[in-house]
Design a protein around this motif. Structure first.
Motif, PDB file in Angstrom:
ATOM      1  N   GLU A 191       2.617  37.814  97.235  1.00 22.76           N
ATOM      2  CA  GLU A 191       3.467  37.751  98.397  1.00 22.76           C
ATOM      3  C   GLU A 191       3.900  36.384  98.752  1.00 22.76           C
ATOM      4  O   GLU A 191       5.199  36.183  99.132  1.00 22.76           O
ATOM      5  CB  GLU A 191       2.838  38.430  99.419  1.00 22.76           C
ATOM      6  CG  GLU A 191       3.873  39.013 100.359  1.00 22.76           C
ATOM      7  CD  GLU A 191       3.232  40.178 101.520  1.00 22.76           C
ATOM      8  OE1 GLU A 191       2.480  40.972 100.872  1.00 22.76           O
ATOM      9  OE2 GLU A 191       3.750  40.138 102.414  1.00 22.76           O
TER      10      GLU A 191
ATOM     11  N   ASP B  10       6.368  34.714  96.238  1.00 21.66           N
ATOM     12  CA  ASP B  10       7.556  35.789  96.321  1.00 21.66           C
ATOM     13  C   ASP B  10       7.494  36.047  94.477  1.00 21.66           C
ATOM     14  O   ASP B  10       8.706  36.114  93.872  1.00 21.66           O
ATOM     15  CB  ASP B  10       8.773  34.872  96.558  1.00 21.66           C
ATOM     16  CG  ASP B  10      10.074  35.795  96.750  1.00 21.66           C
ATOM     17  OD1 ASP B  10      11.125  35.487  96.429  1.00 21.66           O
ATOM     18  OD2 ASP B  10       9.859  37.067  97.037  1.00 21.66           O
ATOM     19  N   VAL B  11       6.491  36.479  93.998  1.00 17.49           N
ATOM     20  CA  VAL B  11       6.437  37.149  92.650  1.00 17.49           C
ATOM     21  C   VAL B  11       5.754  38.298  92.658  1.00 17.49           C
ATOM     22  O   VAL B  11       5.074  38.673  93.748  1.00 17.49           O
ATOM     23  CB  VAL B  11       5.903  36.099  91.491  1.00 17.49           C
ATOM     24  CG1 VAL B  11       6.904  35.007  91.528  1.00 17.49           C
ATOM     25  CG2 VAL B  11       4.576  35.929  92.006  1.00 17.49           C
ATOM     26  N   SER B  12       5.506  39.066  91.580  1.00 16.78           N
ATOM     27  CA  SER B  12       4.769  40.379  91.560  1.00 16.78           C
ATOM     28  C   SER B  12       3.205  40.177  91.140  1.00 16.78           C
ATOM     29  O   SER B  12       2.939  38.936  90.640  1.00 16.78           O
ATOM     30  CB  SER B  12       5.341  41.270  90.424  1.00 16.78           C
ATOM     31  OG  SER B  12       5.021  40.680  89.025  1.00 16.78           O
TER      32      SER B  12
ATOM     33  N   LEU C 259       8.167  27.549  89.909  1.00 14.27           N
ATOM     34  CA  LEU C 259       7.173  28.408  90.367  1.00 14.27           C
ATOM     35  C   LEU C 259       5.842  27.551  90.054  1.00 14.27           C
ATOM     36  O   LEU C 259       4.916  27.725  91.371  1.00 14.27           O
ATOM     37  CB  LEU C 259       6.739  29.694  89.345  1.00 14.27           C
ATOM     38  CG  LEU C 259       5.654  30.693  89.953  1.00 14.27           C
ATOM     39  CD1 LEU C 259       5.837  30.967  91.333  1.00 14.27           C
ATOM     40  CD2 LEU C 259       5.583  31.628  88.887  1.00 14.27           C
TER      41      LEU C 259
ATOM     42  N   MET D 165       7.504  39.139  99.212  1.00 13.32           N
ATOM     43  CA  MET D 165       7.515  40.048  97.770  1.00 13.32           C
ATOM     44  C   MET D 165       8.746  40.187  97.278  1.00 13.32           C
ATOM     45  O   MET D 165       9.770  40.143  97.957  1.00 13.32           O
ATOM     46  CB  MET D 165       6.964  41.493  98.449  1.00 13.32           C
ATOM     47  CG  MET D 165       6.311  42.115  97.445  1.00 13.32           C
ATOM     48  SD  MET D 165       4.992  41.668  96.730  1.00 13.32           S
ATOM     49  CE  MET D 165       4.630  42.684  95.655  1.00 13.32           C
ATOM     50  N   VAL D 166       8.978  40.302  95.894  1.00  8.85           N
ATOM     51  CA  VAL D 166      10.252  40.228  95.291  1.00  8.85           C
ATOM     52  C   VAL D 166      10.760  41.764  95.733  1.00  8.85           C
ATOM     53  O   VAL D 166      10.145  42.774  95.535  1.00  8.85           O
ATOM     54  CB  VAL D 166       9.964  40.204  93.771  1.00  8.85           C
ATOM     55  CG1 VAL D 166      11.063  40.526  93.158  1.00  8.85           C
ATOM     56  CG2 VAL D 166       9.337  38.982  93.411  1.00  8.85           C
TER      57      VAL D 166
ATOM     58  N   ASP E 123      11.252  39.306  89.237  1.00  5.87           N
ATOM     59  CA  ASP E 123      10.605  37.987  89.113  1.00  5.87           C
ATOM     60  C   ASP E 123      10.587  37.449  87.797  1.00  5.87           C
ATOM     61  O   ASP E 123      11.120  38.111  86.705  1.00  5.87           O
ATOM     62  CB  ASP E 123       9.311  37.873  89.635  1.00  5.87           C
ATOM     63  CG  ASP E 123       8.121  38.415  88.793  1.00  5.87           C
ATOM     64  OD1 ASP E 123       6.953  38.429  89.314  1.00  5.87           O
ATOM     65  OD2 ASP E 123       8.334  38.940  87.815  1.00  5.87           O
ATOM     66  N   GLU E 124      10.119  36.235  87.382  1.00  7.97           N
ATOM     67  CA  GLU E 124      10.466  35.488  86.078  1.00  7.97           C
ATOM     68  C   GLU E 124       9.529  36.136  85.096  1.00  7.97           C
ATOM     69  O   GLU E 124      10.165  36.265  83.660  1.00  7.97           O
ATOM     70  CB  GLU E 124      10.008  34.302  86.225  1.00  7.97           C
ATOM     71  CG  GLU E 124       8.584  33.806  86.726  1.00  7.97           C
ATOM     72  CD  GLU E 124       8.329  32.251  86.737  1.00  7.97           C
ATOM     73  OE1 GLU E 124       9.045  31.587  87.853  1.00  7.97           O
ATOM     74  OE2 GLU E 124       7.604  31.478  86.107  1.00  7.97           O
TER      75      GLU E 124
END
Lengths: 62, 127
Positions: A21, A24-26, A44, B1-2, B63-64
């Protein structure tokens, strides 16, 4: 690449979800980086370094 | 969060498939005017367009790592589709293929299968 992400995360008592979180990625991305299955992009990597207040080369190594 | 809203592509995709099969059933009926038959054949297209829009939006918000996985899945699937079609084209010349077994109506199903295979291979690598 090897990295200290899991150790740095554990020092702060964060779950993978918490770290995901903040970056800001999974969560699957955090897990993939920690297990060495995925190397993050440069943006990143910079975000990770800034979050942990370390240099990129202190966190990631070949 | 994405931000993720993964239900929209799925719903649009299901609607696209459903309209495809409805059109297929309708076209197997006899006595329908040619103009209506063409209309029936084209009915799934707007639903496909909606699916494509939602899928691309979903991909752009991913996301990437997810984008990498989707890219590798397509990199596996696209050549497989190409080689399948090229091989069938040559087999058509070599031995002749039965239309009732190898028409577009039968071959299209391999395209999503190849994509799902690619997705499985790519996910296993990273997750």
């Amino acid at each position: 690449m090897k990295n200290l992400l899991r150790e740095l995360r554990a020092e702060r008592g964060w779950s993978q979800g918490d770290l995901a979180e903040q970056l800001d990625v999974s969560r699957q991305t955090v897990n993939a980086i920690e297990t060495g299955k995925y190397d993050p992009s440069l943006p990143l990597a910079f975000t990770i370094a800034a979050l942990f207040k370390r240099r990129i080369e202190d966190i990631f190594s070949p | 969060m994405v931000p993720r809203n993964s239900s929209r592509p799925l719903i649009a995709g299901v609607l696209w498939l459903v309209t495809f099969f409805i059109a297929r059933v309708a076209l197997e009926a006899t006595g329908i005017a040619p103009g209506l038959r063409i209309t029936a054949a084209l009915i799934p297209l707007p639903f496909f367009a909606a699916f494509l829009v939602f899928f691309i939006r979903e991909l752009r918000s991913a996301d990437e790592l997810e984008r990498r996985i989707q890219g590798e899945a397509l990199a596996i699937a696209y050549p497989l589709v190409l080689v399948m079609l090229m091989t069938l084209a040559l087999m058509e010349r070599a031995v002749g293929l039965k239309f009732e077994d190898w028409s577009y109506m039968h071959v299209w199903v391999y395209v999503p299968i190849f994509y799902l295979m690619g997705l499985f291979i790519a996910r296993r690598r990273y997750v």
